[in-house]
Write a protein that holds these residues in place. Structure first.
Motif, PDB file in Angstrom:
ATOM      1  N   ARG A 110       0.822  -1.216   0.000  1.00 40.17           N
ATOM      2  CA  ARG A 110       0.000   0.000   0.000  1.00 40.17           C
ATOM      3  C   ARG A 110       0.858   1.269   0.000  1.00 40.17           C
ATOM      4  NH1 ARG A 110      -2.635  -3.556   3.530  1.00 40.17           N
ATOM      5  NH2 ARG A 110      -4.741  -4.158   2.856  1.00 40.17           N
ATOM      6  N   LEU A 136       3.569  -7.132  -8.900  1.00 37.92           N
ATOM      7  CA  LEU A 136       2.262  -6.845  -8.312  1.00 37.92           C
ATOM      8  C   LEU A 136       1.112  -7.167  -9.258  1.00 37.92           C
ATOM      9  CD1 LEU A 136       3.131  -3.357  -6.780  1.00 37.92           C
ATOM     10  CD2 LEU A 136       3.144  -5.571  -5.603  1.00 37.92           C
ATOM     11  N   LYS A 139      -4.390  -5.353  -8.052  1.00 38.27           N
ATOM     12  CA  LYS A 139      -4.789  -4.845  -6.742  1.00 38.27           C
ATOM     13  C   LYS A 139      -3.596  -4.714  -5.791  1.00 38.27           C
ATOM     14  CE  LYS A 139      -9.554  -6.508  -7.004  1.00 38.27           C
ATOM     15  NZ  LYS A 139     -10.615  -7.294  -6.324  1.00 38.27           N
ATOM     16  N   ASN A 140      -2.404  -4.713  -6.375  1.00 39.89           N
ATOM     17  CA  ASN A 140      -1.153  -4.537  -5.624  1.00 39.89           C
ATOM     18  C   ASN A 140      -0.835  -5.682  -4.671  1.00 39.89           C
ATOM     19  OD1 ASN A 140      -0.547  -2.174  -6.933  1.00 39.89           O
ATOM     20  ND2 ASN A 140      -1.170  -0.829  -5.270  1.00 39.89           N
ATOM     21  N   LEU A 211       6.399   1.510 -10.080  1.00 37.21           N
ATOM     22  CA  LEU A 211       5.771   2.350  -9.072  1.00 37.21           C
ATOM     23  C   LEU A 211       6.759   2.985  -8.104  1.00 37.21           C
ATOM     24  CD1 LEU A 211       2.706   0.088  -8.172  1.00 37.21           C
ATOM     25  CD2 LEU A 211       2.841   1.918  -9.862  1.00 37.21           C
TER      26      LEU A 211
END
Length: 230
Positions: A110, A136, A139-140, A211
């Motif tokens: 998160r 990932l 939904k990670n 990310l």
């Protein structure tokens, strides 16, 4: 004046023997030296397995220091040898993997701290730079954390081709990259920043977002995203 010969583990009272104490009271009742002595099994005519374990922990500054030792180096210690060194390194590796295992749901990333927590036990004591991909789902959820490359003492060798091959093999929706600094200082170098920007650009071209790039130190980390580099 003759010195008394140290007792071997077999000569100790049964309640003082590490194996017997583990069976009776559980592994949590044993010290690190006693647990290590069980792996060492036998000592030398001069020193018991427990004494060798105590010296080993002192030489390498505790169990955490042993995490970065090679079997070859450990085997050179008197009373250890190749077979015992391999057993000890194997046990340490099991401990590392257990610390990052997820018995139920896959972990979710998160924020950068989640990525650091995931890899800190695995990377913080490594003596070479390991470049890791955190792959990932949409939904990670973490699909896998393969090692992309292993570099030298102070430099990782990561090629974009190798990273994105892993991403595609796992059909990952996004990736976070991470590597460790054996010095313990996670401050990014110019090379780290340049590599990060290059990977982000390639990810944009092939529509697989990079990310973050998390650098792991000794108990601390730096996130390129938090630093505003990504």
């Amino acid at each position: 004046m003759n010195q008394e010969k140290p007792l071997t583990i077999k000569e100790l009272p049964e309640e003082a023997r590490p194996r017997e104490r583990l069976l009776s009271f559980g592994p949590q009742s044993l010290s690190s030296a006693e647990l290590l002595a069980i792996l060492i099994r036998t000592g030398t005519p001069q020193e018991s397995a427990l004494r060798i374990a105590e010296k080993m922990l002192k030489q390498y500054d505790g169990v955490s220091g042993l995490s970065g030792v090679t079997p070859q180096e450990l085997s050179r210690m008197k009373g250890v040898g190749a077979a015992k060194a391999v057993s000890i390194i194997a046990a340490l590796e099991i401990g590392k993997r257990l610390s990052t295992a997820t018995p139920h749901d896959r972990p979710v990333i998160r924020h950068p701290g989640d990525a650091a927590d995931l890899l800190m036990p695995r990377l913080r004591y490594e003596t070479k730079e390991h470049f890791i991909a955190i792959l990932l789902s949409t939904k990670n959820h973490v699909l896998a954390t393969p090692t992309v490359s292993i570099g030298s003492l102070n430099a990782s060798v990561a090629h974009p081709r190798e990273l994105f091959r892993e991403v595609i093999n796992y059909a990952a929706a996004a990736v976070i990259v991470a590597h460790n600094h054996p010095s313990g200082d996670p401050s990014p170098s110019k090379e780290d920043i340049a590599l990060t920007r290059k990977l982000v650009e390639i990810g944009q071209l092939i529509e697989i977002p990079v990310l973050d790039h998390v650098i792991i130190g000794d108990g601390k980390y730096v996130s390129m995203k938090e630093k505003g580099i990504i």
